[in-house]
Design a protein around this motif. Structure first.
Motif, PDB file in Angstrom:
ATOM      1  N   CYS A   1      -0.397  12.267   7.602  1.00 57.18           N
ATOM      2  CA  CYS A   1      -0.932  11.315   8.584  1.00 57.18           C
ATOM      3  C   CYS A   1      -2.274  11.784   9.134  1.00 57.18           C
ATOM      4  O   CYS A   1      -3.208  10.983   9.270  1.00 57.18           O
ATOM      5  CB  CYS A   1       0.065  11.110   9.717  1.00 57.18           C
ATOM      6  N   VAL A   2      -2.395  13.057   9.437  1.00 55.00           N
ATOM      7  CA  VAL A   2      -3.664  13.593   9.936  1.00 55.00           C
ATOM      8  C   VAL A   2      -4.741  13.485   8.861  1.00 55.00           C
ATOM      9  O   VAL A   2      -5.871  13.049   9.129  1.00 55.00           O
ATOM     10  CB  VAL A   2      -3.490  15.055  10.402  1.00 55.00           C
ATOM     11  N   ALA A   3      -4.416  13.864   7.625  1.00 48.94           N
ATOM     12  CA  ALA A   3      -5.386  13.785   6.530  1.00 48.94           C
ATOM     13  C   ALA A   3      -5.795  12.340   6.266  1.00 48.94           C
ATOM     14  O   ALA A   3      -6.977  12.058   5.998  1.00 48.94           O
ATOM     15  CB  ALA A   3      -4.804  14.413   5.266  1.00 48.94           C
TER      16      ALA A   3
ATOM     17  N   ILE B   1       2.166   4.253  11.230  1.00 47.83           N
ATOM     18  CA  ILE B   1       2.735   4.820  10.002  1.00 47.83           C
ATOM     19  C   ILE B   1       3.670   5.976  10.355  1.00 47.83           C
ATOM     20  O   ILE B   1       4.779   6.085   9.829  1.00 47.83           O
ATOM     21  CB  ILE B   1       1.612   5.284   9.048  1.00 47.83           C
ATOM     22  N   ARG B   2       3.222   6.821  11.258  1.00 49.59           N
ATOM     23  CA  ARG B   2       4.044   7.960  11.676  1.00 49.59           C
ATOM     24  C   ARG B   2       5.321   7.484  12.360  1.00 49.59           C
ATOM     25  O   ARG B   2       6.399   8.042  12.132  1.00 49.59           O
ATOM     26  CB  ARG B   2       3.236   8.853  12.614  1.00 49.59           C
ATOM     27  N   LEU B   3       5.211   6.457  13.182  1.00 51.50           N
ATOM     28  CA  LEU B   3       6.381   5.926  13.859  1.00 51.50           C
ATOM     29  C   LEU B   3       7.389   5.333  12.875  1.00 51.50           C
ATOM     30  O   LEU B   3       8.600   5.537  13.007  1.00 51.50           O
ATOM     31  CB  LEU B   3       5.955   4.872  14.882  1.00 51.50           C
ATOM     32  N   VAL B   4       6.909   4.629  11.872  1.00 42.46           N
ATOM     33  CA  VAL B   4       7.801   4.072  10.842  1.00 42.46           C
ATOM     34  C   VAL B   4       8.488   5.205  10.082  1.00 42.46           C
ATOM     35  O   VAL B   4       9.697   5.158   9.831  1.00 42.46           O
ATOM     36  CB  VAL B   4       7.027   3.144   9.885  1.00 42.46           C
ATOM     37  N   GLY B   5       7.732   6.223   9.719  1.00 41.91           N
ATOM     38  CA  GLY B   5       8.332   7.361   9.024  1.00 41.91           C
ATOM     39  C   GLY B   5       9.354   8.081   9.875  1.00 41.91           C
ATOM     40  O   GLY B   5      10.432   8.478   9.401  1.00 41.91           O
TER      41      GLY B   5
ATOM     42  N   ILE C   1      -8.635   1.638  16.246  1.00 44.53           N
ATOM     43  CA  ILE C   1      -7.700   0.803  15.472  1.00 44.53           C
ATOM     44  C   ILE C   1      -7.114   1.606  14.320  1.00 44.53           C
ATOM     45  O   ILE C   1      -5.917   1.508  14.026  1.00 44.53           O
ATOM     46  CB  ILE C   1      -8.409  -0.467  14.973  1.00 44.53           C
ATOM     47  N   THR C   2      -7.930   2.427  13.690  1.00 45.84           N
ATOM     48  CA  THR C   2      -7.439   3.286  12.610  1.00 45.84           C
ATOM     49  C   THR C   2      -6.425   4.293  13.147  1.00 45.84           C
ATOM     50  O   THR C   2      -5.397   4.545  12.514  1.00 45.84           O
ATOM     51  CB  THR C   2      -8.608   4.007  11.924  1.00 45.84           C
ATOM     52  N   ALA C   3      -6.704   4.862  14.318  1.00 44.00           N
ATOM     53  CA  ALA C   3      -5.762   5.813  14.923  1.00 44.00           C
ATOM     54  C   ALA C   3      -4.440   5.127  15.254  1.00 44.00           C
ATOM     55  O   ALA C   3      -3.360   5.698  15.017  1.00 44.00           O
ATOM     56  CB  ALA C   3      -6.369   6.428  16.182  1.00 44.00           C
TER      57      ALA C   3
END
Length: 90
Positions: free
Chosen positions: A76-78, A51-55, A43-45
């Motif tokens: 995003c990775v961090a 978030i990455r998709l929105v950005g 779920i976190t992934a």
């Protein structure tokens, strides 16, 4: 109507909606059964991918300079690593 279906924002919205449904399915026990740790990490992934998709789609990072895209990708990775570590160590 055709212009709405072919719009990148519409496709991103469809992806975000689908990912939300996947998160819901994992969170309500439909995905991993009684294994809560893998479900929580998945779920976190999914959330970080959203978030990455929105950005990428809505903040126009697709056309941004390479350095800015790299910083956002590293963020995003961090973020995923930090949230996972906090969950696993708590």
């Amino acid at each position: 109507m055709k212009s709405l279906m072919c719009n990148n924002a519409s496709l991103a919205w469809l992806g975000l909606t689908s990912l939300t449904a996947i998160s819901w399915a994992l969170g309500t026990g439909h995905g991993f059964g009684s294994a809560r740790v893998p479900a929580s990490l998945a779920i976190t992934a999914v959330a970080v991918f959203k978030i990455r998709l929105v950005g990428w789609c809505f903040m126009e990072l697709r056309e941004a300079p390479t350095a800015l895209r790299s910083v956002f990708g590293c963020y995003c990775v961090a973020l995923y690593l930090l949230l996972s570590a906090m969950y696993l160590l708590a």
